[in-house]
Scaffold this motif. Sequence first.
Motif, PDB file in Angstrom:
ATOM      1  N   GLN A  47      63.104 -76.020  47.886  1.00  0.00           N
ATOM      2  CA  GLN A  47      62.193 -75.308  48.768  1.00  0.00           C
ATOM      3  C   GLN A  47      60.835 -75.990  48.734  1.00  0.00           C
ATOM      4  OE1 GLN A  47      62.288 -71.305  47.323  1.00  0.00           O
ATOM      5  NE2 GLN A  47      64.254 -70.848  48.295  1.00  0.00           N
ATOM      6  N   LYS A  48      60.325 -76.327  49.918  1.00  0.00           N
ATOM      7  CA  LYS A  48      59.077 -77.062  49.993  1.00  0.00           C
ATOM      8  C   LYS A  48      57.886 -76.110  49.997  1.00  0.00           C
ATOM      9  CE  LYS A  48      60.379 -79.235  53.730  1.00  0.00           C
ATOM     10  NZ  LYS A  48      60.374 -80.167  54.882  1.00  0.00           N
ATOM     11  N   LYS A  49      56.789 -76.568  49.405  1.00  0.00           N
ATOM     12  CA  LYS A  49      55.528 -75.853  49.448  1.00  0.00           C
ATOM     13  C   LYS A  49      54.405 -76.880  49.321  1.00  0.00           C
ATOM     14  CE  LYS A  49      55.376 -74.938  44.462  1.00  0.00           C
ATOM     15  NZ  LYS A  49      55.313 -73.903  43.417  1.00  0.00           N
ATOM     16  N   VAL A  50      53.209 -76.442  49.622  1.00  0.00           N
ATOM     17  CA  VAL A  50      52.067 -77.337  49.522  1.00  0.00           C
ATOM     18  C   VAL A  50      51.691 -77.505  48.051  1.00  0.00           C
ATOM     19  CG1 VAL A  50      49.651 -77.680  50.135  1.00  0.00           C
ATOM     20  CG2 VAL A  50      51.220 -76.669  51.793  1.00  0.00           C
ATOM     21  N   ILE A  51      51.695 -78.733  47.578  1.00  0.00           N
ATOM     22  CA  ILE A  51      51.351 -79.010  46.174  1.00  0.00           C
ATOM     23  C   ILE A  51      50.260 -80.064  46.118  1.00  0.00           C
ATOM     24  CG2 ILE A  51      53.658 -78.421  45.330  1.00  0.00           C
ATOM     25  CD1 ILE A  51      54.226 -81.409  45.075  1.00  0.00           C
ATOM     26  N   ASN A  52      49.501 -80.018  45.037  1.00  0.00           N
ATOM     27  CA  ASN A  52      48.438 -81.001  44.799  1.00  0.00           C
ATOM     28  C   ASN A  52      49.001 -82.128  43.943  1.00  0.00           C
ATOM     29  OD1 ASN A  52      46.135 -82.441  44.383  1.00  0.00           O
ATOM     30  ND2 ASN A  52      44.988 -80.796  43.414  1.00  0.00           N
ATOM     31  N   LEU A  53      49.032 -83.331  44.494  1.00  0.00           N
ATOM     32  CA  LEU A  53      49.631 -84.459  43.789  1.00  0.00           C
ATOM     33  C   LEU A  53      48.889 -84.814  42.507  1.00  0.00           C
ATOM     34  CD1 LEU A  53      50.734 -87.071  46.482  1.00  0.00           C
ATOM     35  CD2 LEU A  53      52.159 -85.643  45.039  1.00  0.00           C
ATOM     36  N   VAL A  54      47.595 -84.526  42.440  1.00  0.00           N
ATOM     37  CA  VAL A  54      46.814 -84.942  41.279  1.00  0.00           C
ATOM     38  C   VAL A  54      47.361 -84.301  40.009  1.00  0.00           C
ATOM     39  CG1 VAL A  54      44.535 -84.931  40.207  1.00  0.00           C
ATOM     40  CG2 VAL A  54      44.752 -85.325  42.665  1.00  0.00           C
ATOM     41  N   SER A  55      47.549 -82.985  40.031  1.00  0.00           N
ATOM     42  CA  SER A  55      48.055 -82.299  38.833  1.00  0.00           C
ATOM     43  C   SER A  55      49.488 -82.695  38.536  1.00  0.00           C
ATOM     44  CB  SER A  55      47.950 -80.783  39.022  1.00  0.00           C
ATOM     45  OG  SER A  55      48.699 -80.366  40.155  1.00  0.00           O
ATOM     46  N   THR A  56      50.288 -82.854  39.584  1.00  0.00           N
ATOM     47  CA  THR A  56      51.695 -83.254  39.373  1.00  0.00           C
ATOM     48  C   THR A  56      51.782 -84.634  38.746  1.00  0.00           C
ATOM     49  OG1 THR A  56      52.377 -81.941  41.294  1.00  0.00           O
ATOM     50  CG2 THR A  56      53.930 -83.604  40.499  1.00  0.00           C
ATOM     51  N   ILE A  57      50.932 -85.568  39.199  1.00  0.00           N
ATOM     52  CA  ILE A  57      50.935 -86.928  38.645  1.00  0.00           C
ATOM     53  C   ILE A  57      50.513 -86.902  37.181  1.00  0.00           C
ATOM     54  CG2 ILE A  57      49.766 -89.165  38.747  1.00  0.00           C
ATOM     55  CD1 ILE A  57      49.675 -88.809  41.803  1.00  0.00           C
ATOM     56  N   ASN A  58      49.452 -86.189  36.875  1.00  0.00           N
ATOM     57  CA  ASN A  58      48.971 -86.134  35.495  1.00  0.00           C
ATOM     58  C   ASN A  58      50.004 -85.521  34.561  1.00  0.00           C
ATOM     59  OD1 ASN A  58      46.475 -87.353  36.044  1.00  0.00           O
ATOM     60  ND2 ASN A  58      45.549 -85.400  36.633  1.00  0.00           N
ATOM     61  N   GLU A  59      50.645 -84.423  34.989  1.00  0.00           N
ATOM     62  CA  GLU A  59      51.658 -83.774  34.154  1.00  0.00           C
ATOM     63  C   GLU A  59      52.854 -84.689  33.933  1.00  0.00           C
ATOM     64  OE1 GLU A  59      52.702 -80.102  35.940  1.00  0.00           O
ATOM     65  OE2 GLU A  59      50.737 -79.172  35.621  1.00  0.00           O
ATOM     66  N   THR A  60      53.275 -85.383  34.979  1.00  0.00           N
ATOM     67  CA  THR A  60      54.438 -86.278  34.852  1.00  0.00           C
ATOM     68  C   THR A  60      54.121 -87.452  33.936  1.00  0.00           C
ATOM     69  OG1 THR A  60      55.089 -85.679  37.112  1.00  0.00           O
ATOM     70  CG2 THR A  60      56.158 -87.598  36.131  1.00  0.00           C
ATOM     71  N   ILE A  61      52.912 -88.000  34.049  1.00  0.00           N
ATOM     72  CA  ILE A  61      52.523 -89.118  33.169  1.00  0.00           C
ATOM     73  C   ILE A  61      52.530 -88.654  31.714  1.00  0.00           C
ATOM     74  CG2 ILE A  61      50.594 -90.606  32.507  1.00  0.00           C
ATOM     75  CD1 ILE A  61      49.899 -90.857  35.448  1.00  0.00           C
ATOM     76  N   ASP A  62      51.997 -87.449  31.442  1.00  0.00           N
ATOM     77  CA  ASP A  62      52.011 -86.921  30.075  1.00  0.00           C
ATOM     78  C   ASP A  62      53.431 -86.785  29.551  1.00  0.00           C
ATOM     79  OD1 ASP A  62      49.208 -84.639  30.602  1.00  0.00           O
ATOM     80  OD2 ASP A  62      49.266 -86.771  30.062  1.00  0.00           O
ATOM     81  N   LEU A  63      54.329 -86.375  30.425  1.00  0.00           N
ATOM     82  CA  LEU A  63      55.709 -86.143  30.006  1.00  0.00           C
ATOM     83  C   LEU A  63      56.485 -87.437  29.788  1.00  0.00           C
ATOM     84  CD1 LEU A  63      57.891 -84.028  29.466  1.00  0.00           C
ATOM     85  CD2 LEU A  63      58.435 -84.057  31.894  1.00  0.00           C
ATOM     86  N   VAL A  64      56.253 -88.423  30.676  1.00  0.00           N
ATOM     87  CA  VAL A  64      57.078 -89.631  30.628  1.00  0.00           C
ATOM     88  C   VAL A  64      56.538 -90.670  29.651  1.00  0.00           C
ATOM     89  CG1 VAL A  64      55.954 -90.968  32.451  1.00  0.00           C
ATOM     90  CG2 VAL A  64      58.417 -91.146  32.156  1.00  0.00           C
ATOM     91  N   SER A  65      55.250 -90.615  29.339  1.00  0.00           N
ATOM     92  CA  SER A  65      54.635 -91.667  28.518  1.00  0.00           C
ATOM     93  C   SER A  65      55.293 -91.797  27.153  1.00  0.00           C
ATOM     94  CB  SER A  65      53.137 -91.384  28.351  1.00  0.00           C
ATOM     95  OG  SER A  65      52.475 -91.482  29.588  1.00  0.00           O
ATOM     96  N   SER A  66      55.727 -90.666  26.590  1.00  0.00           N
ATOM     97  CA  SER A  66      56.281 -90.702  25.237  1.00  0.00           C
ATOM     98  C   SER A  66      57.578 -91.488  25.144  1.00  0.00           C
ATOM     99  CB  SER A  66      56.516 -89.273  24.734  1.00  0.00           C
ATOM    100  OG  SER A  66      57.413 -88.600  25.599  1.00  0.00           O
ATOM    101  N   SER A  67      58.266 -91.682  26.276  1.00  0.00           N
ATOM    102  CA  SER A  67      59.553 -92.386  26.252  1.00  0.00           C
ATOM    103  C   SER A  67      59.435 -93.871  26.584  1.00  0.00           C
ATOM    104  CB  SER A  67      60.516 -91.718  27.242  1.00  0.00           C
ATOM    105  OG  SER A  67      60.067 -91.907  28.563  1.00  0.00           O
ATOM    106  N   LEU A  68      58.217 -94.341  26.893  1.00  0.00           N
ATOM    107  CA  LEU A  68      58.066 -95.721  27.361  1.00  0.00           C
ATOM    108  C   LEU A  68      57.807 -96.721  26.243  1.00  0.00           C
ATOM    109  CD1 LEU A  68      55.889 -95.114  30.551  1.00  0.00           C
ATOM    110  CD2 LEU A  68      58.384 -95.214  30.357  1.00  0.00           C
ATOM    111  N   GLY A  69      57.373 -96.250  25.092  1.00  0.00           N
ATOM    112  CA  GLY A  69      57.066 -97.174  24.003  1.00  0.00           C
ATOM    113  C   GLY A  69      55.569 -97.408  23.889  1.00  0.00           C
TER     114      GLY A  69
END
Length: 552
Positions: free
Chosen positions: A381-403
């Motif tokens: 389901q689509k809704k209006v989202i702010n990419l800034v917060s989504t990008i920051n949260e995803t970077i925090d989540l994925v960074s730990s697996s990159l080395g």
Amino acid sequence: MNDSQTAHLEKRVAYLEETNLFKMMALELTRELGEFHSSINKLETPDIIFEKCAVRIRQIMGFRQIAFLLVDENNSDFHLSCCFPEAGKEILEKEIDLLIEDGTFSRALLEKKPVTAYSADFRRQLLLHVLSTVSRVRGMVVGVLEKNAKYIPEACFELFTILMAHCANTLESFELYSRLRDSEKQYRLLAETAGEIILLISGSGKIRFANEAAFKLSEYSRQVLTAMNINALIEDYPFTKVKGHEGETGFYAALLLSRSGKKIPLEINIKPVFNGDLPTGNLIVGRDISERIKAEKEKKTLEEKLWQTQKMEAIGLLAGGIAHDFNNILSIIVNYTSLSLSGTPEKSLVHGHLKKVELASKRAVHLARKLYTIGRKDEHQKKVINLVSTINETIDLVSSSLGKNITVIPEMAGGALTVLAEETRIQQILMNLITNAAHAMGNTGGTITVSACKTIVLDVSTFPGQGLLPGDFIRLSIMDNGPGIDPKDLPRVFDPYFSTKNGEDNSGLGLAVVHGIVKHYKGAVEVQTQLGLGTTFHVYLPEAGDFPHGQQ
């Protein structure tokens, strides 16, 4: 213009030339088959149909040998009708018997698309395609390929399927004309047993004749249906009829209004009926395309499953890093709990230690919630989202697996960057592109820059084949300073299962899923790369505009 840009331009020109070539082949194929179709009623045997089809097949892709098999309607067995060339026909017949025994024939009948298999000695590769119309299976084409199927462009297989459909329809039309030549009685018998609806309409619109398929589909009796006007049976018939009389060829969409009130989608063909030079009405031949529409919906469901499967693959890639974080958190909990045993006064150090225990526990809960949010099945389901917060949260989540040797840097433009999408889909795009960049850099490490900004796209010619429309977009960019992409691999980077990386974790689905999600949101993906300098993926998503945050 440097060598890399020149090579990239040459690749793009070659791709466009190949695409145009296949378009021209498709148009030429349709024209020739249309001209040939008009002379079918003069044929005595179907051999000339097979001969012409064999010639066209060899122009699409290379075959050493091509065999046409037809179905015996009395016992449903397949028998070899023609083989080009005749030499070696017995060997090919033995191979066909083996394909029937091992179930490959049945698979080709069910899938109704090109199916490949190896010969008994694994020295040759065979291609099978069913000859079928909407009403029934007409036969099978079995060919021995000159080269492995993986080296044949996908467009060739699409043209091959189009040709097989025309061949099957031509065979059916040949049979129709043969029976029409016999007598009017045979014509009526064929009309009554056809899978398509057949209607004969007078000049005033009255239904003069309807076959059994029309009675069954409309749910009207013969007496009622043959007393009706066509406008009461087919919705918006005058508009459809005008299109047919204007000389347009092909099939047209229509809706049949059944007795129970159902609107059944049809694909119809309308031809005027003449008595000498005087038009007396129209002949309508239509087929129920409900199953086709159902199949398209099932295809969409399968795409959703692909997204879900790839999401779980991404979670698996993150599992190691997340587990490492949890171990650190648990270590804090254990250490500070141990220290808390040394004292309990509120103003003592124990109180501070317990506060840190609490903070670490909250962090653990927060990570668990993020993992659950990304891992659960969503309803898209689509809704209006702010990419800034989504990008920051995803970077925090994925960074730990990159080395530790890979750094992810966010660079956001000022102001809100809103898109109409689903947050988990945007997270999938980010995780796939970031992990793809990390894998490209490998053990040497490097820097991944994630940026987003507003942009206006006016010239959509730079995004060929992606269906992008001019307008306001948010451009999401993932840039790495890795080795770059080899120009020969660039045209295939979005192909499913294509990967230049080794290892069981690399399924080759990541970029294909990114492309599918972006296309679903009416966006586009652009790749810029240079060997030795790195790669940048630009994702263009339509800007949401001035909608309230979270509005669907």
